[in-house]
Write an enzyme that holds these catalytic residues in place. Structure first.
Site, PDB file in Angstrom:
ATOM      1  N   CYS A 197      18.721  -3.298  18.005  1.00 23.71           N
ATOM      2  CA  CYS A 197      17.876  -4.191  17.214  1.00 23.71           C
ATOM      3  C   CYS A 197      16.944  -5.026  18.085  1.00 23.71           C
ATOM      4  O   CYS A 197      16.219  -5.867  17.571  1.00 23.71           O
ATOM      5  CB  CYS A 197      18.723  -5.083  16.311  1.00 23.71           C
ATOM      6  SG  CYS A 197      19.839  -6.146  17.225  1.00 23.71           S
TER       7      CYS A 197
ATOM      8  N   GLU B 148      24.487  -7.666  24.172  1.00 30.12           N
ATOM      9  CA  GLU B 148      23.262  -8.173  24.800  1.00 30.12           C
ATOM     10  C   GLU B 148      23.532  -8.886  26.111  1.00 30.12           C
ATOM     11  O   GLU B 148      22.642  -9.525  26.662  1.00 30.12           O
ATOM     12  CB  GLU B 148      22.453  -9.037  23.830  1.00 30.12           C
ATOM     13  CG  GLU B 148      23.225 -10.113  23.106  1.00 30.12           C
ATOM     14  CD  GLU B 148      22.389 -10.850  22.068  1.00 30.12           C
ATOM     15  OE1 GLU B 148      21.177 -10.630  21.962  1.00 30.12           O
ATOM     16  OE2 GLU B 148      22.968 -11.690  21.360  1.00 30.12           O
TER      17      GLU B 148
ATOM     18  N   ASN C  21      16.503  -7.217  24.087  1.00 27.80           N
ATOM     19  CA  ASN C  21      15.691  -8.309  24.656  1.00 27.80           C
ATOM     20  C   ASN C  21      16.532  -9.122  25.631  1.00 27.80           C
ATOM     21  O   ASN C  21      16.129  -9.380  26.763  1.00 27.80           O
ATOM     22  CB  ASN C  21      15.176  -9.234  23.542  1.00 27.80           C
ATOM     23  CG  ASN C  21      14.494  -8.470  22.439  1.00 27.80           C
ATOM     24  OD1 ASN C  21      13.963  -7.397  22.671  1.00 27.80           O
ATOM     25  ND2 ASN C  21      14.520  -9.010  21.226  1.00 27.80           N
TER      26      ASN C  21
END
Ligand code: PEP
Ligand code: MG
Length: 537
Positions: free
Chosen positions: A495, A424, A447
């Site tokens: 995810c 991430e 995200n």
């Protein structure tokens, strides 16, 4: 009837009693009466606060267990603390209002606890503040002191994740906030719990406080809607129920394309209650358990035992299906006051995720002990958030080995479970080939990867047009990560919220991802896309 718009985060149609939720700091104190009247107001508010705490205790004891509910008991005891009561009476006698006196005395005691050389007593500071704040809420109308018995809709300026999880989310039919961002953790929580959410709404909280009914329909909100509007909303609700019924045909089916390409569709959860939702939505496993939600909305660290019990419950609910447990990812918008972390100028770039755990092994090790103790109960894997460099993974792996050996030495069984990392940060994505040699699997947190790649704060709704989940730079990283994982022979999933984007499902299949983990309510819709797709192996 008043009406307006916002940005729809989770579409839904609902109508019900409106509750305006205000942050304590946003509620002005009421004008002050004479000291005798203020003292009486304080006593009445104290009684109401006690009743509220008793209700919260009973509800929490049922949903999260007696140990966590004990926080309410501690606060009930504090309501009768003679020193606190004397301090309030003295403040009122010298001219303060009941609400200001409750808060000032609470702050005085909280500072006293915070300064003590004892971590248990330090944690009590948050309890005193919460207790005093509750009395203030009763007197001034803020907080969640006046929730109705049944279902309702919530209107608020904004909601932090720690605030949201303290609300009775099973009774909330919808939420409208004036601020908020689509990729915040409150938004993620609402998707998981299937609570329709409108953010950035042009709704006045004062108007909402005067209204009886709040209704929502995707991006539209209505205060005290007329009969015609309500009829229209009922029709829409019936239509949505029909669509859900169509998706039911995909329940129990394998997620495999027409050409035989298989992908696991799993759920993102934060606690056992959400595991039940995941199981009810036919999740093929838990692809991400955001453990930090076990640390939020409370006044002290969860114990190893409490964590173990929560993991055990999730594993039992998932009944043999895989569960990926993420270690603590506190920081940025997920703050736990009791940790006493220094405020940061750029918390998203600060001490969060694995960084915090490596700095604070006193927090990390009990969590790992709980995870390893749960390892014999089912098919679990552990994943570290916010990895940027290989040394962090080495160090975390070494701590895992030590924790496991320690348990084995104590005669407690602990399996050698797979250890994966969240990809991430751009650094981890670019280094994916190197990290794949050391990690047992990858799960991509789109995200944060979007936030850090595009330098766009995920909390800032004002940057929505710059927050492009299909940006070529991001897609290039996603492709690179999947290739690196496949070349190294490890599994790789997504995810982040993009994993549930129907427009991306085929792209992810083609890139080589073998798992998508998402809000449970999205699973059947994505399975339909997979089953109708021609993408081959
Ligand atoms: C992500 O960053 O995509 C992710 C799944 O983690 P979180 O949203 O909890 O930061
Ligand atoms: Mg993340």
């Amino acid at each position: 009837m008043k009406r307006g718009f916002g940005q729809c985060v989770l579409a839904g149609t609902a109508a019900g009693p409106v509750v305006v939720w205000r942050r304590r700091t946003a509620v002005p104190s009421l004008p002050c009466g004479d000291p005798a009247a203020e003292q009486l107001k304080f006593e009445n508010a104290r009684n109401t606060a006690r009743q509220q705490l008793q209700v919260l205790f009973d509800e929490a004891a049922k949903s999260v267990g007696k140990e966590q509910a004990a926080i309410m008991e501690v606060q009930m005891l504090m309501l009768d603390d003679l020193d606190y009561l004397e301090a309030v009476a003295a403040a009122i006698a010298s001219g303060a209002s009941a609400a200001d006196a409750a808060m000032a005395a609470g702050e005085e005691f909280a500072s006293f606890f915070a300064a003590m050389d004892d971590s248990y007593m330090n944690a009590r500071a948050a309890d005193v503040r919460d207790m005093a704040g509750r009395i203030h809420d009763v007197l001034c109308g803020g907080g969640n002191g006046r929730l109705p018995e049944g279902e309702f809709l919530l209107a608020a300026e904004d909601l932090a994740p720690s605030e949201t999880i303290q609300l009775p989310t099973d009774r909330i039919l919808g939420i409208v906030t004036r601020q908020g961002s689509a990729s915040s953790h409150t938004a993620i929580l609402c998707r998981t719990l299937n609570i329709p959410l409108i953010i950035q709404a042009d709704l006045s909280l004062d108007d909402a406080a005067q209204a009886r009914i709040l209704a929502i329909d995707s991006e539209k909100w209505y205060l005290d809607p007329d009969e015609q509007t309500l009829d229209l909303l009922r029709e829409k609700q019936a239509g949505a129920a029909g669509e859900r019924a169509t998706l039911e045909a995909y329940r129990g089916r394998e997620s495999v394309t027409k050409s035989g390409r298989r992908i696991a569709l799993c759920a993102n959860i934060g606690n056992p209650q959400e595991a039940r939702i995941a199981a009810g939505c036919d999740a093929e496993g838990v692809g991400l358990m955001r453990s930090e939600f076990l640390y939020l909305g409370r006044n002290r660290l969860p114990t190893e035992e409490e964590l173990f019990e929560a993991y055990k419950e999730v594993i039992e609910i998932m009944d043999g299906k895989g569960v990926v447990i993420r270690t603590l990812d506190i920081g940025a918008d997920k703050q736990a006051e009791y940790l006493g972390l220094d405020p940061e100028e750029n918390p998203a770039l600060g001490l969060r995720g694995l960084r915090l755990c490596l700095e604070r092994e006193d927090i990390f090790r009990p969590q790992l002990r709980a995870i390893y103790r749960a390892s014999t109960l089912g098919d679990i894997q552990v994943i570290f958030p916010m990895v940027t460099s290989a040394w962090e993974l080495h160090k975390a792996r070494q701590i895992c080995r030590e924790v496991r050996s320690e348990l084995l030495a104590e005669g407690i069984e602990a399996k050698d479970i797979p250890i994966g990392i969240m990809i991430e940060t751009p650094a981890a994505a670019i280094q994916a080939a190197e990290l794949a040699k050391e990690a047992d699997f990858f799960s991509v947190g789109t995200n944060d990867l979007t936030q850090y790649t595009l330098a766009v704060d995920r909390q800032n709704a004002g940057l929505a047009r710059f927050h492009d989940p299909y940006h070529p730079a991001l897609l290039a990283l996603l492709e690179h990560i999947a290739h690196a994982a496949n070349d190294a022979g490890i599994w790789c999933g997504i995810c982040g919220e993009l994993g549930a984007d129907p427009a991306m499902t085929e792209t992810f299949l083609k890139m080589g991802y073998t798992e998508l983990s998402m809000a449970p309510g999205c699973i059947l819709q994505i399975r339909k896309i997979v089953c109708e797709s021609e993408v081959s192996i």
